[in-house]
Design an enzyme around this catalytic site. Structure first.
Site, PDB file in Angstrom:
ATOM      1  N   ASP A 125       0.829  -1.210   0.000  1.00 51.71           N
ATOM      2  CA  ASP A 125       0.000   0.000   0.000  1.00 51.71           C
ATOM      3  C   ASP A 125       0.862   1.258   0.000  1.00 51.71           C
ATOM      4  O   ASP A 125       2.044   1.241   0.344  1.00 51.71           O
ATOM      5  CB  ASP A 125      -0.919  -0.010   1.216  1.00 51.71           C
ATOM      6  CG  ASP A 125      -2.209   0.769   0.976  1.00 51.71           C
ATOM      7  OD1 ASP A 125      -2.372   1.350  -0.110  1.00 51.71           O
ATOM      8  OD2 ASP A 125      -3.070   0.786   1.882  1.00 51.71           O
ATOM      9  N   GLU A 169       3.223   6.409  -2.856  1.00 55.67           N
ATOM     10  CA  GLU A 169       3.119   7.575  -3.733  1.00 55.67           C
ATOM     11  C   GLU A 169       3.810   8.814  -3.181  1.00 55.67           C
ATOM     12  O   GLU A 169       3.942   9.818  -3.885  1.00 55.67           O
ATOM     13  CB  GLU A 169       1.640   7.911  -3.980  1.00 55.67           C
ATOM     14  CG  GLU A 169       0.830   6.790  -4.586  1.00 55.67           C
ATOM     15  CD  GLU A 169       0.145   5.899  -3.548  1.00 55.67           C
ATOM     16  OE1 GLU A 169      -0.530   4.936  -3.965  1.00 55.67           O
ATOM     17  OE2 GLU A 169       0.314   6.165  -2.338  1.00 55.67           O
ATOM     18  N   ASP A 210      -9.005   3.758  -3.702  1.00 58.26           N
ATOM     19  CA  ASP A 210     -10.141   3.928  -2.788  1.00 58.26           C
ATOM     20  C   ASP A 210     -11.316   4.616  -3.479  1.00 58.26           C
ATOM     21  O   ASP A 210     -11.498   5.836  -3.386  1.00 58.26           O
ATOM     22  CB  ASP A 210      -9.710   4.743  -1.568  1.00 58.26           C
ATOM     23  CG  ASP A 210      -8.549   4.101  -0.825  1.00 58.26           C
ATOM     24  OD1 ASP A 210      -8.355   2.884  -0.994  1.00 58.26           O
ATOM     25  OD2 ASP A 210      -7.844   4.804  -0.089  1.00 58.26           O
TER      26      ASP A 210
END
Length: 750
Positions: free
Chosen positions: A477, A480, A542
């Protein structure tokens, strides 16, 4: 060319450049937030910069296909014309001191390498010193780039190189690089300053800049954009598939969902319906303006000082094969990964894990993965790679017990460590983090530096303990927020060149240790750049719980597939809130007819929390996928050999059908099944059936002619069509992939 002659040629016209913006090397300013995309185009409208326009070819060795480009020095100056203030290119006599030490119009290296009969590589330098990236640091390319020869013919005006698939010509003056297909049609060419003579809109030609702020350089190839040309790719882009008319920032961000023009997974690759693809081999930010500010030009504003561009010729399938031969194709993910993943934020205990498994099996819902998200640690979100002992009394037993029931365990983690994390002090003391210019922290948190071999070793040792416990997959996860301007990496480069590629290094570290320990290559990652496709698989972030988010999610997945990635997933039903049952019913079959299928959300998403009727429906849809596992396995294996996406835009399978290039809300699931999700409530939808053959409705058995059709949905609210004459493999439903009886595979003719 004198200043007066420039005025004579341009008359009362102005140069089309963009407003002055902040330097990309800086991250300060009133309107700049961390993680906002870098817009490289702003630097190419900055009056403080010096511009060098590609003018002519000089000193070229035809046999070696290398020589020099002469660059004409210009400045951009303000210009008033009655009530219009614009900007103007002015031929510049340099004021550099000492004058004999510098060239006003430098001649700099340029060359073409021929990779295959379909692919060639253009390299253009803006300095006499060529940047050298050691092979060990090359993370985008899969290996050594092959080499071949194209035939060549030289005249006083041009040098032409040809293969059986097309040609590339270098025009000596005005300098142009012209690409033609096998039929001799011009499909691409670079832009020269003289092209402005035919228009009042004065766009920049192929150029590079030297910044007044720090003398750093950036290059911008300016390419043609033909009438009716369509552009596809650029990564997991959630906007319209056809990028013509858009300005796309290729910069890894966390857009907080698939509802904006920002991207978790930008990729510096795209292809055109004119029969070519382009891969910009760079890790630096790129802003690709596909006719957004001038209808006839692709403006590729690159933060990189060097142009390293691969051009591929052919159909979409041929281009994707060529491109993924360069950057790598994925290995086949384990078959269990194609089953149902059940998840939420988050399961907090061993008891919850057992309960989810029990509910799935009691309700006879086929499933293969249970994912524990942020709460399996002692403190939610504080990654320490250990199951909380007060809530997981025997995690090894839990993993073993669930695996015996056919469940693989997936675990969440991330590469950032807050000051309250147990490993924060150790990571700082060992220097395993991205540093700033002072050798300290760019952020309040530690960000793992994956260019440091010691960091990778430390990190993989932590994951290895979990994988040896029997865990099947790690969720990769975030990724970025790798520091940009204020980040100094162990590679010796700063964030300008490391930010985007951080995610490839991150994906690689997790994938390799997973495969080493378990023998199975799989991750579950959110961010990506070119090179990440070697490390499947990725999901779409998401999503909101809306019809619009469902559609933008599909567009992101199709665009991602058109960028060289074979496997992809998304949060079925959306992530943010509890999904309304009507939307959930429509999103679920879309999710099951994606290569990988995960139900995940911030609130609980398990079907038994809705009602018994929905449990029965969920089971039916999951069973549809499990029955097709032989087909899915065959198609997935083919994807690993060809670089094609499992979920592919219609244009990939039907490039000769003009209508297939227009459709953005349908797709092919493998090569034989067409999927048209329902993005709104209703009993039917308009569906485009491509090609010349008939199609058979998978649910109703009704036959349809190619072209536009109004199709009634079956019991499951989605349109599924099979090419007529196709034999589809089915197998009896099993509760997990490892329980499938492969001796009972049957073929059904459609």
């Amino acid at each position: 060319m004198t200043h007066n002659l420039i005025k004579t040629l341009f008359g009362a016209m102005v140069l089309s450049v963009l407003p002055v913006g902040a330097q990309i090397h800086q991250s300060t300013g009133p309107n700049v937030l961390l993680n906002q995309p870098v817009d490289v185009s702003e630097d190419f409208g900055n009056f403080a910069n010096t511009f060098f326009f590609a003018d002519s070819l000089s000193d070229f060795d035809v046999a070696k296909a290398e020589g020099k480009i002469k660059w004409s020095r210009h400045s951009i100056e303000p210009r008033q014309a009655f009530n219009t203030n614009g900007s103007w290119p002015v031929k510049l006599d340099m004021l550099d001191f000492p004058t004999p030490a510098y060239d006003n119009d430098p001649e700099l290296d340029f060359g073409i390498d021929f990779v295959t009969d379909r692919t060639f590589r253009i390299r253009v330098y803006t300095s006499n010193i060529h940047p050298d990236v050691p092979a060990a640091e090359e993370v985008m390319l899969a290996g050594e780039v092959p080499s071949t020869q194209w035939s060549h013919v030289a005249t006083k005006d041009e040098i032409k190189y040809s293969s059986k698939y097309g040609s590339v010509s270098i025009m000596r003056y005005p300098l142009r690089i012209v690409v033609k297909d096998a039929n001799g049609n011009t499909i691409q060419k670079t832009r020269h300053l003289l092209d402005n003579d035919t228009t009042q809109v004065k766009s920049l030609p192929f150029c590079f800049i030297k910044r007044g702020a720090d003398n750093s350089r950036s290059i911008a190839p300016m390419l043609s954009l033909s009438p009716n040309e369509r552009i596809y790719g650029c990564g997991e882009s959630f906007t319209a598939l056809n990028k013509v008319g858009q300005k796309v920032n290729l910069f890894v961000t966390d857009p907080q969902g698939p509802e904006t023009d920002m991207m978790y997974k930008p990729v510096p690759f795209y292809m055109s319906n004119k029969g070519y693809g382009i891969f910009l081999h760079t890790t630096a930010p790129v802003t690709a303006d596909f006719g957004a500010t001038y209808i006839g030009t692709q403006k590729l504003f690159m933060a990189d000082e060097t142009l390293d561009m691969f051009v591929m010729l052919g159909s979409p399938k041929e281009i994707l094969d060529e491109y993924t031969n360069l950057v790598g194709k994925p290995e086949m993910p384990p078959l269990w990964s194609f089953g149902t993943w059940m998840s939420r934020i988050t399961y907090f205990s061993q008891e919850e894990g057992y309960e989810i498994a029990k509910q799935l099996r009691d309700n006879k819902i086929p499933a293969d993965v249970i994912h524990f998200d942020t709460g399996w640690f002692g403190v939610d979100w504080q990654c320490d790679y250990k199951f909380a002992p007060d809530r997981f009394s025997d995690p090894a037993k839990m993993v073993k017990d669930l695996k015996e029931q056919g469940f693989h365990i997936s675990l969440w983690q991330l590469p950032y460590f807050t000051p309250k994390n147990v490993y924060f002090k150790e990571l700082v003391e060992k220097g395993l983090y991205v540093k700033n210019a002072n050798g300290s922290l760019p952020y309040e948190d530690v960000v793992l530096d994956f260019t440091n071999k010691e960091t990778v070793k430390w990190y993989q040792e932590k994951l290895a303990g979990l994988l040896k416990l029997g865990v099947g997959a790690i969720k990769v996860d975030f990724g970025e927020a790798a520091p940009l301007a204020n980040g100094i990496y162990a590679s010796g480069r700063n964030g300008l060149y490391e930010h985007n590629v951080y995610t490839v290094r991150y994906d690689k570290a997790v994938y390799e240790i997973t495969k080493t320990i378990t023998g199975e290559g799989i991750i579950w990652s959110r961010s990506a750049w070119a090179g990440s496709q070697r490390y499947p698989l990725h999901w779409g972030g998401d999503a909101a719980n809306t019809n619009e988010a469902m559609l933008s999610t599909l567009k992101g997945g199709l665009s991602f597939g058109l960028s060289g990635f074979s496997f992809w997933s998304h949060d079925i039903g959306g992530f943010v809130q509890s999904c309304p049952v009507g939307l959930y019913r429509r999103w679920l079959p879309f999710g099951m007819f994606t290569s990988h299928s995960r139900v995940h959300g911030a609130p609980p998403t398990e079907p038994w929390l809705y009602n018994n009727e929905f449990v029965d429906y969920f089971r039916k849809v999951a069973e549809m996928k499990y029955k097709l596992m032989p087909y899915i396995a065959d198609e997935a294996k083919a994807c690993t050999q060809t670089g094609l996406p499992m979920m592919r835009a219609l244009l990939v399978e039907f490039p000769d059908d003009p209508g297939a290039w227009m459709v953005e809300d349908q797709y092919m699931f493998g090569s034989q099944i067409l999927v048209a999700p329902m993005f709104e409530e209703g009993k039917s939808r308009t569906v485009y059936l491509p090609g010349k053959s008939k199609w058979v409705d998978y649910q109703t058995g009704k036959t349809y002619n190619p072209g536009w059709n109004e199709v009634q949905v079956g019991e499951v609210p989605i349109v599924l069509m099979v090419r007529k004459g196709t034999k589809l493999k089915h197998v009896p439903v099993a509760q997990s992939v490892d329980k499938i009886d492969w001796s009972k595979v049957k073929e059904t003719m459609y």
